[in-house]
Design a protein around this motif. Structure first.
Motif, PDB file in Angstrom:
ATOM      1  N   ASN A 156      -0.597   2.325  -7.698  1.00  0.00           N
ATOM      2  CA  ASN A 156      -1.246   1.099  -8.112  1.00  0.00           C
ATOM      3  C   ASN A 156      -0.950   0.010  -7.099  1.00  0.00           C
ATOM      4  OD1 ASN A 156      -0.707   2.376 -11.133  1.00  0.00           O
ATOM      5  ND2 ASN A 156      -2.644   1.308 -10.843  1.00  0.00           N
ATOM      6  N   PRO A 157      -1.699   0.040  -6.014  1.00  0.00           N
ATOM      7  CA  PRO A 157      -1.440  -0.943  -4.972  1.00  0.00           C
ATOM      8  C   PRO A 157      -1.550  -2.350  -5.552  1.00  0.00           C
ATOM      9  CG  PRO A 157      -3.392   0.374  -4.455  1.00  0.00           C
ATOM     10  CD  PRO A 157      -2.846   0.892  -5.744  1.00  0.00           C
ATOM     11  N   VAL A 158      -0.530  -3.121  -5.339  1.00  0.00           N
ATOM     12  CA  VAL A 158      -0.535  -4.504  -5.792  1.00  0.00           C
ATOM     13  C   VAL A 158      -1.061  -5.358  -4.655  1.00  0.00           C
ATOM     14  CG1 VAL A 158       0.886  -6.444  -6.506  1.00  0.00           C
ATOM     15  CG2 VAL A 158       1.377  -4.153  -7.370  1.00  0.00           C
ATOM     16  N   LEU A 217       0.810  -1.214   0.000  1.00  0.00           N
ATOM     17  CA  LEU A 217       0.000   0.000   0.000  1.00  0.00           C
ATOM     18  C   LEU A 217       0.844   1.265   0.000  1.00  0.00           C
ATOM     19  CD1 LEU A 217      -2.915   0.886   0.045  1.00  0.00           C
ATOM     20  CD2 LEU A 217      -2.745   1.123   2.506  1.00  0.00           C
TER      21      LEU A 217
END
Lengths: 230, 230
Positions: free
Chosen positions: A71-73, A57
């Motif tokens: 672009n939170p993975v 985050l």
DNA sequence: CAGTGGTCTAGACCACTCG
DNA sequence: GAGTGGTCTAGACCACTGA
């Protein structure tokens, strides 16, 4: 009831991100500032932010500060237990049947995949795992005898190769991949289903140093689901 | 070049476990003892052991001490990026096509699964994701309008619901499951394959508080593999 | 009740990198 | 150069739980 302080900070920061006080891409206050704001030591803030960064985050860089990830993975952690325990934890009785146990030189396709020398001997194992006497998992495994000679003495009728290896070669590195495949003739028979049925499939290669210890393909019976929380 | 101290301790402990100095089930020395042995602070040892415990190799309990796990559970961490970035990172061109966008009351089967009240409105979206103009992923999604009203204004032809939600509802909790399913008529057509073909399938439900934000089924084109290292 | 891990603190030095 | 996160230390108190 009372949660640790770092968890409180972590959740507070998460809430402020969700509330868009710090939108994606924004710089959040430095550790020292947050520590002062929440009245805790900087190390406590550090642990909270480190956990959020590990979960994808936050992006943290020295000097550049901490930013909310654009672009939170999502990271899902899958627990891959020994098959016996997986079956038993679902309240079913576990058994396994060793269908084949052959010692033979490595076939050509495996030489590159397992980084073996020509002629190196492998143990080829085919195992059917059963849950409440019904087919659960068909396992096709190759074991590098040179890497784990003990496998030749292992009582594989009693303890599955899966379990023996986990206990004897713990925490080795490896690759794992998940896909869907259509059942071939052999797997269909073993799993008591029709050829072509969609099967959840795991391929795993485990390494010790430069040579592979084992390479295995796991074909799960129809209906198998691998689940986790994110 | 030089690694942090906690990594050194962590790897040293790992090596001693692999060398069977501490076999599975054995009690390893207390943090204070290891700190003295390696000449570091107890907090450094704590961080090293905490990481090993999180990865499943150690079992730690207060008073009882730290033991080598009898059945180490392999934990695989899967990164689940936004589909667009996943496609682009493979060097392919990404596009998506919104096949359906319907606002309708929640159908009965979803009421329980998403913890909705009767008659609550959902947005039903069907999206085809393309890589280099070839079908990559067929997505069937339900979005709880009450939970994310902004979705109605989102330009879903330009940004996929997948991506919009990740950026607007970050890091929510949820369940995710992986399985293999045979392609149905609709999915087979969308993915340009034959009905019954084995498809890698992900089901995901995402929550914000007590009601679900979205529930989605992802059907990947044949040949898709999800990979990671363990 | 005593020993273990879990957490926190205050302070410090360092590595990195932006301006 | 200066500000950030990364790490470490010495010490402390606490929560849990086995003996």
């Amino acid at each position: 009831m009372s949660r640790p302080g770092y968890a409180r900070i972590r959740d507070a920061v998460l809430a402020r991100i969700r509330a868009r006080e710090w939108p994606p891409g924004a710089l959040i206050p430095a550790e020292a500032a947050l520590a002062a704001e929440y009245g805790v030591a900087r190390a406590t803030v550090n642990r909270a932010l480190r956990e959020l960064a590990r979960s994808g985050l936050l992006d943290r860089r020295r000097r550049a500060g901490t930013r909310v990830a654009l672009n939170p993975v999502r990271k899902a952690t899958l627990s891959i237990p020994v098959t016996r325990l997986e079956v038993e934890s679902r309240g079913m009785a576990y058994r396994h049947r060793l269908l084949e146990r052959t010692r033979r030189p490595a076939p050509a396709p495996l030489l590159a995949a397992m980084q073996l020398k020509r002629g190196q001997e492998l143990l080829h194992l085919k195992t059917l795992h059963l849950a409440d006497a019904r087919p659960y998992l068909f396992e096709d495994r190759w074991v590098n005898i040179a890497a784990v000679p003990g496998i030749l003495q292992a009582p594989l009728e009693r303890i599955s190769a899966n379990e023996w290896l986990v206990q004897n070669v713990p925490m080795s590195a490896g690759e794992i991949s998940f896909q869907a495949t259509g059942a071939g003739q052999e797997a269909a028979e073993a799993l008591d289903t029709a050829p072509g049925t969609a099967l959840f499939t795991i391929d795993r290669t485990t390494w010790a140093g430069t040579a592979a210890v084992t390479r295995v393909r796991l074909l799960y019976a129809p209906g198998y689901r691998m689940e986790t929380r994110i």
